[in-house]
Design an enzyme around this catalytic site. Structure first.
Site, PDB file in Angstrom:
ATOM      1  N   ASP A 291       0.975  -1.099   0.068  1.00  0.00           N
ATOM      2  CA  ASP A 291       0.076  -0.007  -0.057  1.00  0.00           C
ATOM      3  C   ASP A 291       1.012   1.370  -0.095  1.00  0.00           C
ATOM      4  O   ASP A 291       2.192   1.121   0.130  1.00  0.00           O
ATOM      5  CB  ASP A 291      -0.870  -0.029   1.091  1.00  0.00           C
ATOM      6  CG  ASP A 291      -2.166   0.955   0.889  1.00  0.00           C
ATOM      7  OD1 ASP A 291      -2.096   1.417  -0.234  1.00  0.00           O
ATOM      8  OD2 ASP A 291      -3.022   0.739   1.625  1.00  0.00           O
TER       9      ASP A 291
HETATM   10  C1  BGC Z   1      -5.192   3.119   0.042  1.00  0.00           C
HETATM   11  C2  BGC Z   1      -5.128   1.766  -0.992  1.00  0.00           C
HETATM   12  C3  BGC Z   1      -5.362   2.435  -2.438  1.00  0.00           C
HETATM   13  C4  BGC Z   1      -3.875   3.170  -2.587  1.00  0.00           C
HETATM   14  C5  BGC Z   1      -3.840   3.805  -3.896  1.00  0.00           C
HETATM   15  C6  BGC Z   1      -3.902   3.879  -0.448  1.00  0.00           C
HETATM   16  O1  BGC Z   1      -4.012   5.028   0.544  1.00  0.00           O
HETATM   17  O2  BGC Z   1      -4.964   2.332   1.365  1.00  0.00           O
HETATM   18  O3  BGC Z   1      -6.496   1.215  -0.948  1.00  0.00           O
HETATM   19  O4  BGC Z   1      -5.357   1.588  -3.250  1.00  0.00           O
HETATM   20  O5  BGC Z   1      -3.724   4.131  -1.650  1.00  0.00           O
HETATM   21  O6  BGC Z   1      -4.868   5.008  -4.220  1.00  0.00           O
END
Ligand code: BGC
Length: 755
Positions: A291
């Protein structure tokens, strides 16, 4: 037995850990030509080029995290990045692709990812709302359409489905998942993976799916986003992992790590999760992305001394790609040169990433997804908008309908729409709405009701109240709203939470209506006019007062681009509501976490006399929730016969079929979600009071009866036993076929499993 029941009952065994011998997904089949191609390519790559393939950066089009890296285009041109997210449209992805393909030494194409969570341009209800439909075909179709639109704008890869089980309404991200249940969540995970990936990753209208956030992100302490997770391995395996396993069984191409720690180790550094479980136990073949900056976050977690060490820990644990942190980009070459990371470890990750690019067909034609004509012909197709409206009305849950307040009476000539969510386009599509247009396209409740209301029916609007936390105590808009209410035949109060009060970093310590909505609602009820509360929110709110005082409540989640039309379909009775709650609604925040499959305890409240002291209860609130998991009303009514069993016991390799006849006892056609629950009475460890093990959604005409049947095998009743092995145990079981969870919903029958 009905085919659907059979499919669902059988599918129930696959989300479990040990019982499924899933077939390898079609995309994972070895391909000698691909292997040759990749061997040659990898042999030509420098270490820097390899690390580039393990790097994912955001474009500056959108920000979905706390950092934005300057100069990502220079990074692309320098071959320092292999994948980009938050960039879309055929034109823009083509431009960026050209930088990689034409501007770098080896011309390796970029992979474009994006959070296409509940629609890309045509926005469907938020994922939690879709789950309330209990309609797997509709959910798959929503994912399919999302893939068709996203891929027409150059996207190869969606960061969806979010399969985190969530049982704490304070946590904002429950809105992105399928609710509290393991069984329903596992089937929905599969439906979404099928919808996104289809059966051919090389088809230009499919995208790679991502099972996220691995793992147990929904178990954050106190419901505070990113907070510590401290649960037993048994709870991890029985509650949080099954939807991920289901996604692997369905052939999901990628996994995303979670921000939280598990057992003291940040998920992006957890070899237990990313290698022991995911690769060795489950045989996952795709690649793992972190993430957003979660490798970097291993430093503040207190698990790594510095970024270089964090990168090494992540790679050793089983991470293949670093999202946005640039930790691999800036440290990994050095880590390899100094012998702390092996070349083989890098090559393994690079191969996993390049394999996906190959399987998408990007080495044949890197621009195949970036086709402006296809884009023009695809976005917002009328049939996509129709599907979004259909899923939206299927997602809505009728929570209360006193005296047949709904459907709206034919003689309701003046309808007052009141509340901050009555005419608010941005709110209709909820959070994580991808490239969805928030300003012009969404149909509001007011617009939907006006479009449907017949000649001579007036639909007026007054905002009346505000959902902003800071507006609590203010009454500025009340007079106008109350004046309108007094002139009207019925009040539609459109209230709930602002769209960004759920989603990431949106935890709350109160589940009440925010702002001054509650105060206005009380004054609207005091007018004596019928009040229909249309709730929009991405979490279970504590609407206990509303449940006691308003006439009807429809939970509409954030219903998407066509949401206002879907609300009108339900309120006017053009659609008979059929949604059921995928989460328990607490009476107040103090009951949280609350879920239907809790344990009985040694002092269950039922064992004491009413009001008894030394039982497991609160002094000031009943134990029962406001609305149970699986609950939802219809404009018709359904009767259930007692359940019957094909046999009183089953042994290894055997099965039992449970049946009940469900009758539409009202005077409108309607759909009912018939639910099967089981309780394992005694185990080597204590077992939940109920577990969902099957369901079937049936459409019944007035007076029509249907026998619904479910087949269970011992494996469907498997769990993590005392010794941490996965399997079933002989013993006695109770079984319910019922309209919702809750032991009172129907009388159980008993059966046993013999050795
Ligand atoms: C979130 C994810 C997301 C990623 C990309 C993160 O802050 O937890 O779910 O896919 O950002 O946008």
């Amino acid at each position: 037995m009905s085919g659907a029941s059979e499919r669902e009952a059988n599918a129930g065994s696959s989300p479990t850990l040990a019982s499924s011998q899933s077939a390898e997904p079609a995309w994972a089949r070895r391909d000698a030509e691909m292997d040759r191609f990749l061997d040659e390519l990898i042999a030509k790559m420098t270490l820097q080029e390899k690390v580039g393939q393990l790097t994912l950066l955001t474009s500056d089009w959108e920000s979905t995290g706390p950092t934005m890296r300057e100069g990502y285009k220079q990074d692309i041109a320098a071959g320092r990045v292999g994948a980009i997210f938050n960039a879309y449209t055929a034109e823009y992805t083509r431009d960026l692709q050209a930088m990689a393909v034409e501007g770098t030494r080896l011309g390796i194409p970029l992979l474009f990812g994006y959070d296409v969570i509940h629609g890309h341009r045509t926005i469907f209800p938020i994922s939690l709302g879709e789950a309330a439909s209990w309609d797997l075909d509709a959910i798959e179709e929503s994912a399919r359409i999302s893939a068709v639109e996203a891929s027409a704008e150059g996207i190869h890869w969606t960061f969806s489905p979010m399969v985190d089980v969530s049982r704490d309404a304070r946590w904002g991200r429950g809105s992105e998942g399928a609710g509290e249940d393991v069984f329903l969540g596992s089937l929905i995970a599969k439906a979404r993976v099928r919808g996104y990936q289809g059966d051919d990753l090389g088809a230009i209208d499919t995208v790679l799916a991502t099972a996220k956030h691995f793992a147990a992100y929904g178990a954050a302490q106190a419901g505070r986003d990113y907070h510590t997770v401290d649960i037993s391995e048994r709870t991890l395996r029985d509650t949080y992992l099954p939807p991920f396993k289901a996604a692997v069984d369905e052939g999901v191409a990628t996994f995303m790590t979670a921000f939280n720690e598990y057992d003291g180790v940040p998920a992006s550094g957890s070899r237990f999760l990313l290698t022991d479980v995911l690769r060795d136990e489950w045989g996952f073949d795709g690649f793992v992305v972190t993430d957003y900056t979660s490798i970097n976050e291993m430093v503040p977690h207190g698990y790594a001394r510095n970024l270089a060490q964090a990168g090494e820990q992540a790679l050793h644990a089983g991470v293949d790609m670093d999202m946005q942190g640039a930790v691999f980009m800036e440290n990994m070459v050095n880590s390899v040169e100094q012998g702390r990371v092996s070349q083989a470890g890098i090559d393994r990750a690079v191969r996993r990433v390049l394999e996906m690019k190959y399987r998408l067909g990007l080495f044949e034609d890197p621009y195949r997804y970036a086709d402006a004509e296809r884009q023009q012909a695809t976005l917002y197709k009328p049939e996509f908008l129709d599907a979004a409206r259909d899923v939206a009305r299927k997602s809505m849950v009728l929570l209360k309908n006193e005296g047949g307040t709904l459907p709206l009476a034919a003689d309701a000539n003046r309808i007052a729409v009141i509340g901050p969510l009555g005419d608010s386009k941005p709110d209709m599509i909820g959070s994580w709405a991808a490239a969805g247009d928030r300003q012009t396209r969404p149909v509001t409740v007011l617009e939907g009701l006006r479009a449907r209301a017949g000649d001579g029916v007036r639909v007026d609007y007054a905002k009346g109240a505000s959902y902003e936390f800071a507006d609590e105590g203010k009454t500025d808009g009340f007079a106008e709203a109350l004046a309108l209410a007094e002139e009207s035949d019925v009040i539609v109060a459109a209230m709930g939470e602002k769209w960004d009060m759920t989603g990431e970093a949106a935890s709350r310590t109160s589940l009440d209506l925010p702002g001054n909505q509650q105060a206005l609602l009380e004054q609207l009820v005091a007018t004596g006019k019928p009040v229909v509360l249309v709730m929009m929110s991405g979490r279970p709110n504590s609407i206990t007062w509303a449940d006691e005082h308003v006439d009807a409540i429809l939970h509409a989640w954030y219903p998407g681009t066509q949401g206002g039309h879907a609300v009108a379909d339900v309120l006017f009775g053009d659609y008979n509501p059929s949604g059921k709650l995928p989460v328990t609604f607490p009476r107040n925040v103090g009951q949280v976490p609350i879920h239907y499959d809790m344990k009985n305890t040694g002092r269950p409240i039922e064992l004491g006399a009413p009001g008894a002291k030394y039982v497991s209860r609160y002094l000031n609130t009943p134990n029962d929730p406001l609305y149970r998991f699986g609950y939802g009303l219809s404009y018709t009514s359904f009767g259930y016969s007692p359940a019957t069993l094909s046999a009183a016991s089953m042994g290894p390799g055997g099965s039992i079929t449970a049946r009940a006849t469900v009758t539409n006892t009202g005077d409108r056609a309607g759909e009912e979600v018939v639910q099967l629950y089981v309780r394992d009475l005694v185990g080597s460890v204590t077992r939940p009071v109920q577990e969902l093990k099957g369901f079937e959604k049936v459409m019944l005409q007035p007076g029509e009866a249907r026998t619904v049947s479910f087949t269970l095998r011992p494996e469907d009743l498997a769990f993590t036993r005392a010794d941490i092995t996965h399997g079933w145990e002989p013993g006695e079981f109770q079984l319910w076929i019922a309209p919702s969870s809750g032991a009172a919903a129907s009388t159980p029958v008993t059966f046993s499993i013999t050795e």
